[in-house]
Scaffold this motif. Structure first.
Motif, mmCIF file in Angstrom:
data_model
loop_
_atom_site.group_PDB
_atom_site.id
_atom_site.type_symbol
_atom_site.label_atom_id
_atom_site.label_comp_id
_atom_site.label_asym_id
_atom_site.label_seq_id
_atom_site.Cartn_x
_atom_site.Cartn_y
_atom_site.Cartn_z
ATOM 1 N N ARG A 32 0.824 -1.217 0.000
ATOM 2 C CA ARG A 32 0.000 0.000 0.000
ATOM 3 C C ARG A 32 0.853 1.260 0.000
ATOM 4 O O ARG A 32 0.532 2.242 -0.661
ATOM 5 C CB ARG A 32 -0.932 0.001 1.198
ATOM 6 C CG ARG A 32 -1.767 1.266 1.272
ATOM 7 C CD ARG A 32 -2.832 1.195 2.296
ATOM 8 N NE ARG A 32 -3.545 2.472 2.323
ATOM 9 C CZ ARG A 32 -4.575 2.716 3.075
ATOM 10 N NH1 ARG A 32 -5.055 1.783 3.851
ATOM 11 N NH2 ARG A 32 -5.153 3.895 3.057
ATOM 12 N N ASP A 161 -6.935 -6.163 5.684
ATOM 13 C CA ASP A 161 -7.133 -4.857 5.027
ATOM 14 C C ASP A 161 -7.514 -3.775 6.040
ATOM 15 O O ASP A 161 -7.034 -2.643 5.954
ATOM 16 C CB ASP A 161 -8.186 -4.956 3.921
ATOM 17 C CG ASP A 161 -7.691 -5.729 2.713
ATOM 18 O OD1 ASP A 161 -6.462 -5.710 2.452
ATOM 19 O OD2 ASP A 161 -8.515 -6.363 2.038
ATOM 20 N N ALA A 165 -5.295 -0.500 7.015
ATOM 21 C CA ALA A 165 -5.897 0.837 6.957
ATOM 22 C C ALA A 165 -5.714 1.564 8.287
ATOM 23 O O ALA A 165 -5.408 2.762 8.309
ATOM 24 C CB ALA A 165 -7.376 0.733 6.591
ATOM 25 N N THR A 169 -3.475 5.065 8.671
ATOM 26 C CA THR A 169 -4.032 6.330 9.162
ATOM 27 C C THR A 169 -3.240 6.882 10.336
ATOM 28 O O THR A 169 -3.292 8.084 10.600
ATOM 29 C CB THR A 169 -5.511 6.183 9.575
ATOM 30 O OG1 THR A 169 -5.616 5.238 10.629
ATOM 31 C CG2 THR A 169 -6.379 5.770 8.406
#
Length: 180
Positions: A32, A161, A165, A169
């Protein structure tokens, strides 16, 4: 204490007990972010893997050369000005101190989960050298990172996932530096 971050290369050490999802989460996070990935398991010697496969935990002396190889990999990434993510159990504070070096450039991501969730995951996976019988030794050795280590702590109850995430963040990385 929060360690001030610089714009210098960052290496994330994704840590936790066996079965917490370190390899999966670290690989997805690296993908990512567009960063280099390494799995700490790949730094073990065949002898250490055989020992664990046979149900014997590694002691501190057996872990030191392994940690040294991971630290050398981390240092090489920093020297090359390359951002990276490495999955490594790093269960004890002493292990993390051996890995980190410069806390402005290396940050801990702690995957925290209950024994029940992790035990179910270990029993469900196939082809990994770490047997479920070593889970007790993993939890016995675990010294969760304290606030002085400025970890990013994420629960593992949700899927990979969602975990990635949550970590993304919490990172101080400009949005333009994250791959879509």
């Amino acid at each position: 204490m929060t360690v001030p971050r610089s714009s210098a290369p960052t290496v994330l050490v994704v840590m936790g007990v066996s079965g917490s999802g370190k390899s999966t989460v670290a690989a997805l996070l690296a993908e990512r972010l567009g960063w280099t990935f390494a799995d700490g398991d790949d730094f073990h010697t065949p002898e250490s893997i055989a020992r664990m496969r046979d149900g014997h935990p590694l002691d501190d002396a057996a872990r030191q050369p392994w940690l040294g190889r991971i630290r050398a990999w981390i240092d090489a990434r920093i020297a090359a000005r390359e951002n990276a993510v490495v999955a490594c159990s790093a269960l004890k504070r002493a292990y993390r101190r051996a890995l980190i070096g410069d806390p402005q450039r290396v940050r801990i991501v702690f995957l925290e989960g209950s024994r029940t969730v992790i035990q179910d995951r270990i029993r469900a996976r196939h082809g990994h050298f770490m047997p479920a019988s070593l889970l007790d030794s993993q939890f016995a050795a675990l010294e969760p990172p304290g606030p002085e280590e400025d970890p990013i702590t994420v629960g593992i109850e949700e899927g990979p996932d969602a975990i990635v995430a949550a970590v993304a963040t919490r990172l101080d990385i400009p949005a333009g530096d994250i791959c879509a």
